[in-house]
Design a protein around this motif. Sequence first.
Motif, PDB file in Angstrom:
ATOM      1  N   THR A  23     -50.306  -8.723 -98.249  1.00  0.00           N
ATOM      2  CA  THR A  23     -50.342  -9.839 -97.310  1.00  0.00           C
ATOM      3  C   THR A  23     -50.980  -9.318 -96.026  1.00  0.00           C
ATOM      4  O   THR A  23     -50.641  -8.235 -95.546  1.00  0.00           O
ATOM      5  CB  THR A  23     -48.929 -10.347 -96.976  1.00  0.00           C
ATOM      6  N   SER A  24     -51.914 -10.078 -95.502  1.00  0.00           N
ATOM      7  CA  SER A  24     -52.514  -9.640 -94.244  1.00  0.00           C
ATOM      8  C   SER A  24     -51.612 -10.119 -93.104  1.00  0.00           C
ATOM      9  O   SER A  24     -50.838 -11.062 -93.262  1.00  0.00           O
ATOM     10  CB  SER A  24     -53.927 -10.182 -94.096  1.00  0.00           C
ATOM     11  N   THR A  25     -51.696  -9.448 -91.977  1.00  0.00           N
ATOM     12  CA  THR A  25     -50.840  -9.779 -90.839  1.00  0.00           C
ATOM     13  C   THR A  25     -51.709 -10.062 -89.620  1.00  0.00           C
ATOM     14  O   THR A  25     -52.904  -9.791 -89.624  1.00  0.00           O
ATOM     15  CB  THR A  25     -49.889  -8.602 -90.525  1.00  0.00           C
ATOM     16  N   VAL A  26     -51.068 -10.627 -88.602  1.00  0.00           N
ATOM     17  CA  VAL A  26     -51.765 -10.920 -87.351  1.00  0.00           C
ATOM     18  C   VAL A  26     -51.114 -10.068 -86.259  1.00  0.00           C
ATOM     19  O   VAL A  26     -49.887  -9.979 -86.186  1.00  0.00           O
ATOM     20  CB  VAL A  26     -51.628 -12.420 -87.002  1.00  0.00           C
ATOM     21  N   VAL A  27     -51.952  -9.409 -85.471  1.00  0.00           N
ATOM     22  CA  VAL A  27     -51.416  -8.567 -84.400  1.00  0.00           C
ATOM     23  C   VAL A  27     -51.609  -9.284 -83.059  1.00  0.00           C
ATOM     24  O   VAL A  27     -52.697  -9.793 -82.766  1.00  0.00           O
ATOM     25  CB  VAL A  27     -52.131  -7.198 -84.374  1.00  0.00           C
ATOM     26  N   VAL A  28     -50.530  -9.329 -82.289  1.00  0.00           N
ATOM     27  CA  VAL A  28     -50.556 -10.015 -80.996  1.00  0.00           C
ATOM     28  C   VAL A  28     -49.996  -9.082 -79.931  1.00  0.00           C
ATOM     29  O   VAL A  28     -49.020  -8.377 -80.180  1.00  0.00           O
ATOM     30  CB  VAL A  28     -49.634 -11.272 -81.044  1.00  0.00           C
ATOM     31  N   ARG A  29     -50.632  -9.057 -78.767  1.00  0.00           N
ATOM     32  CA  ARG A  29     -50.002  -8.412 -77.602  1.00  0.00           C
ATOM     33  C   ARG A  29     -50.017  -9.426 -76.470  1.00  0.00           C
ATOM     34  O   ARG A  29     -50.998 -10.152 -76.286  1.00  0.00           O
ATOM     35  CB  ARG A  29     -50.736  -7.135 -77.206  1.00  0.00           C
ATOM     36  N   SER A  30     -48.895  -9.469 -75.752  1.00  0.00           N
ATOM     37  CA  SER A  30     -48.790 -10.447 -74.669  1.00  0.00           C
ATOM     38  C   SER A  30     -47.865  -9.897 -73.594  1.00  0.00           C
ATOM     39  O   SER A  30     -46.877  -9.222 -73.900  1.00  0.00           O
ATOM     40  CB  SER A  30     -48.205 -11.748 -75.231  1.00  0.00           C
TER      41      SER A  30
ATOM     42  N   ALA B  33     -40.918 -14.192 -74.986  1.00  0.00           N
ATOM     43  CA  ALA B  33     -40.998 -15.649 -75.060  1.00  0.00           C
ATOM     44  C   ALA B  33     -41.815 -16.071 -76.282  1.00  0.00           C
ATOM     45  O   ALA B  33     -41.464 -17.009 -77.004  1.00  0.00           O
ATOM     46  CB  ALA B  33     -41.647 -16.191 -73.790  1.00  0.00           C
ATOM     47  N   PHE B  34     -42.879 -15.322 -76.560  1.00  0.00           N
ATOM     48  CA  PHE B  34     -43.746 -15.706 -77.677  1.00  0.00           C
ATOM     49  C   PHE B  34     -43.054 -15.463 -79.019  1.00  0.00           C
ATOM     50  O   PHE B  34     -43.240 -16.237 -79.958  1.00  0.00           O
ATOM     51  CB  PHE B  34     -45.090 -14.962 -77.585  1.00  0.00           C
ATOM     52  N   VAL B  35     -42.233 -14.391 -79.085  1.00  0.00           N
ATOM     53  CA  VAL B  35     -41.482 -14.129 -80.329  1.00  0.00           C
ATOM     54  C   VAL B  35     -40.620 -15.353 -80.654  1.00  0.00           C
ATOM     55  O   VAL B  35     -40.581 -15.821 -81.796  1.00  0.00           O
ATOM     56  CB  VAL B  35     -40.610 -12.859 -80.191  1.00  0.00           C
ATOM     57  N   SER B  36     -39.928 -15.906 -79.626  1.00  0.00           N
ATOM     58  CA  SER B  36     -39.061 -17.072 -79.870  1.00  0.00           C
ATOM     59  C   SER B  36     -39.885 -18.250 -80.387  1.00  0.00           C
ATOM     60  O   SER B  36     -39.483 -18.937 -81.328  1.00  0.00           O
ATOM     61  CB  SER B  36     -38.349 -17.507 -78.588  1.00  0.00           C
ATOM     62  N   VAL B  37     -41.056 -18.459 -79.787  1.00  0.00           N
ATOM     63  CA  VAL B  37     -41.917 -19.579 -80.214  1.00  0.00           C
ATOM     64  C   VAL B  37     -42.346 -19.390 -81.671  1.00  0.00           C
ATOM     65  O   VAL B  37     -42.250 -20.303 -82.493  1.00  0.00           O
ATOM     66  CB  VAL B  37     -43.175 -19.649 -79.297  1.00  0.00           C
ATOM     67  N   LEU B  38     -42.803 -18.186 -81.989  1.00  0.00           N
ATOM     68  CA  LEU B  38     -43.312 -17.917 -83.345  1.00  0.00           C
ATOM     69  C   LEU B  38     -42.197 -18.028 -84.379  1.00  0.00           C
ATOM     70  O   LEU B  38     -42.390 -18.629 -85.454  1.00  0.00           O
ATOM     71  CB  LEU B  38     -43.943 -16.508 -83.404  1.00  0.00           C
TER      72      LEU B  38
ATOM     73  N   HIS C 133     -53.255 -20.470 -86.346  1.00  0.00           N
ATOM     74  CA  HIS C 133     -51.988 -21.116 -85.989  1.00  0.00           C
ATOM     75  C   HIS C 133     -51.327 -20.356 -84.833  1.00  0.00           C
ATOM     76  O   HIS C 133     -50.833 -20.952 -83.866  1.00  0.00           O
ATOM     77  CB  HIS C 133     -51.071 -21.163 -87.222  1.00  0.00           C
ATOM     78  N   VAL C 134     -51.354 -19.014 -84.916  1.00  0.00           N
ATOM     79  CA  VAL C 134     -50.764 -18.183 -83.841  1.00  0.00           C
ATOM     80  C   VAL C 134     -51.502 -18.465 -82.524  1.00  0.00           C
ATOM     81  O   VAL C 134     -50.873 -18.679 -81.468  1.00  0.00           O
ATOM     82  CB  VAL C 134     -50.864 -16.675 -84.194  1.00  0.00           C
ATOM     83  N   GLY C 135     -52.824 -18.502 -82.593  1.00  0.00           N
ATOM     84  CA  GLY C 135     -53.627 -18.766 -81.388  1.00  0.00           C
ATOM     85  C   GLY C 135     -53.328 -20.142 -80.814  1.00  0.00           C
ATOM     86  O   GLY C 135     -53.218 -20.308 -79.586  1.00  0.00           O
ATOM     87  N   HIS C 136     -53.180 -21.108 -81.712  1.00  0.00           N
ATOM     88  CA  HIS C 136     -52.906 -22.472 -81.257  1.00  0.00           C
ATOM     89  C   HIS C 136     -51.558 -22.549 -80.536  1.00  0.00           C
ATOM     90  O   HIS C 136     -51.438 -23.194 -79.484  1.00  0.00           O
ATOM     91  CB  HIS C 136     -52.919 -23.407 -82.475  1.00  0.00           C
ATOM     92  N   LEU C 137     -50.549 -21.848 -81.090  1.00  0.00           N
ATOM     93  CA  LEU C 137     -49.220 -21.868 -80.453  1.00  0.00           C
ATOM     94  C   LEU C 137     -49.266 -21.222 -79.061  1.00  0.00           C
ATOM     95  O   LEU C 137     -48.629 -21.713 -78.115  1.00  0.00           O
ATOM     96  CB  LEU C 137     -48.194 -21.139 -81.332  1.00  0.00           C
ATOM     97  N   ALA C 138     -50.016 -20.140 -78.930  1.00  0.00           N
ATOM     98  CA  ALA C 138     -50.135 -19.485 -77.620  1.00  0.00           C
ATOM     99  C   ALA C 138     -50.759 -20.456 -76.620  1.00  0.00           C
ATOM    100  O   ALA C 138     -50.313 -20.577 -75.473  1.00  0.00           O
ATOM    101  CB  ALA C 138     -50.985 -18.220 -77.743  1.00  0.00           C
ATOM    102  N   PHE C 139     -51.763 -21.190 -77.076  1.00  0.00           N
ATOM    103  CA  PHE C 139     -52.461 -22.144 -76.201  1.00  0.00           C
ATOM    104  C   PHE C 139     -51.538 -23.298 -75.792  1.00  0.00           C
ATOM    105  O   PHE C 139     -51.409 -23.622 -74.608  1.00  0.00           O
ATOM    106  CB  PHE C 139     -53.692 -22.680 -76.948  1.00  0.00           C
ATOM    107  N   THR C 140     -50.868 -23.911 -76.785  1.00  0.00           N
ATOM    108  CA  THR C 140     -50.040 -25.088 -76.470  1.00  0.00           C
ATOM    109  C   THR C 140     -48.815 -24.719 -75.646  1.00  0.00           C
ATOM    110  O   THR C 140     -48.343 -25.509 -74.842  1.00  0.00           O
ATOM    111  CB  THR C 140     -49.588 -25.827 -77.756  1.00  0.00           C
ATOM    112  N   GLU C 141     -48.305 -23.460 -75.827  1.00  0.00           N
ATOM    113  CA  GLU C 141     -47.114 -23.041 -75.065  1.00  0.00           C
ATOM    114  C   GLU C 141     -47.502 -22.364 -73.756  1.00  0.00           C
ATOM    115  O   GLU C 141     -46.635 -21.932 -72.996  1.00  0.00           O
ATOM    116  CB  GLU C 141     -46.263 -22.068 -75.912  1.00  0.00           C
ATOM    117  N   GLY C 142     -48.787 -22.224 -73.511  1.00  0.00           N
ATOM    118  CA  GLY C 142     -49.260 -21.629 -72.258  1.00  0.00           C
ATOM    119  C   GLY C 142     -48.881 -20.164 -72.116  1.00  0.00           C
ATOM    120  O   GLY C 142     -48.561 -19.687 -71.022  1.00  0.00           O
ATOM    121  N   ILE C 143     -48.912 -19.433 -73.238  1.00  0.00           N
ATOM    122  CA  ILE C 143     -48.546 -18.009 -73.189  1.00  0.00           C
ATOM    123  C   ILE C 143     -49.820 -17.148 -73.215  1.00  0.00           C
ATOM    124  O   ILE C 143     -50.636 -17.257 -74.149  1.00  0.00           O
ATOM    125  CB  ILE C 143     -47.600 -17.635 -74.354  1.00  0.00           C
ATOM    126  N   GLU C 144     -49.948 -16.333 -72.185  1.00  0.00           N
ATOM    127  CA  GLU C 144     -51.136 -15.476 -72.076  1.00  0.00           C
ATOM    128  C   GLU C 144     -51.117 -14.399 -73.167  1.00  0.00           C
ATOM    129  O   GLU C 144     -50.081 -13.781 -73.418  1.00  0.00           O
ATOM    130  CB  GLU C 144     -51.117 -14.809 -70.692  1.00  0.00           C
TER     131      GLU C 144
END
Length: 319
Positions: free
Chosen positions: A221-228, A233-238, A262-273
């Motif tokens: 399974t491929s994964t997505v790497v995020v740093r913020s 706050a983003f962990v709770s959203v995801l 989907h991850v990118g979209h959530l960051a955008f809609t929740e206003g998370i840098e």
Amino acid sequence: MIAAKGLHKRYGKTVAVDDLSFEVRPGVVTGFLGPNGSGKSTTMRLMLGLDHGEGEGETLFNGERFTSIRRPMNQVGTLLEAKSLHPTRSARNHLAMLASANGIADARIDRVLDMVGLGPAKRKMPKGYSLGMSQRLGLAQALLGDPHTLMLDEPTNGLDPHGIHWMRDLLKSLAAEGRTIFVSSHLLSEMQLMADELVVVGRGHMIFNGDVDQFVREFTTSTVVVRSPFADAFVSVLEAKGASITEGDDGELVVSDMEIDHVGHLAFTEGIELAELSRRSASLEEAFMSATGAAEQFVAEMPIQTAQTAQTPEGAQHA
Ligand SMILES: Nc1ncnc2c1ncn2[C@@H]1O[C@H](COP(=O)(O)OP(=O)(O)OP(=O)(O)O)[C@@H](O)[C@H]1O
Ligand SMILES: [Mg+2]
């Protein structure tokens, strides 16, 4: 084009190759993978009709069986595991003998010796060759007749890192010329860079036949790497949206069960840098481990007991 159909071979009670059928296309490198003892070398010998006994099945090289080709070296170049080099015949003489038996021009001998980097050592006897030099001579022999098809069993065995790199480039360029290349290897990172298609076997069975990327997708399974800066706050959203998160090095979040857009979209809609948003694809090695784990025959015990720990009497352990 190689078309192998119904290949089957047993040694006593062991079924070494179990009803394998596959095609190897021209113009690409096809990797042949499988754990130790999974039947790769036996399959290659069967394909060439070299194994006597109860081997079954048929392999056609551009429509012809290997044993029916009049001058096989000019059609199908092979490098198999067992080498049969005359110990005191120089590399050049060895190739000259094969060339004359197969109607191959003398100039081609020096050409292939140069191609495999043995030019300077061509008058040396094979008994003075290192493992890597013998492999290079084996490859020179396979290339001698300028064949449309190459079947190579672990050609990188014994090659140094430069040699491995060179082999990869050579096989890729031969494939790009439209040749058919079927090559086994345990060097999976090399295979990932070199092969477009795969035949993967385990205990003589077909596990996978197809595109390398598809193999990796199917077995990992491929994964997505995020740093913020707002990771918590983003962990709770995801997590609220069903993603699974593990924390990697350096504060990175490794997200599974969610596509990158989907991850990118959530960051955008929740206003998370975000400081990073990237896809991490699994490697061929990871896919191989997952695909062939159950088919492994020779599993080492871990950890390996050292001579010292083996000799320590039980009661003395805490002394
Ligand atoms: N000459 C032989 N006599 C008896 N058994 C054999 C012989 N050659 C191979 N085998 C058996 O057939 C099976 C497949 O062996 P094979 O050498 O084809 O595997 P392989 O995939 O090439 O392994 P490796 O990665 O170690 O080269 C193994 O179980 C092996 O023990
Ligand atoms: Mg083998």
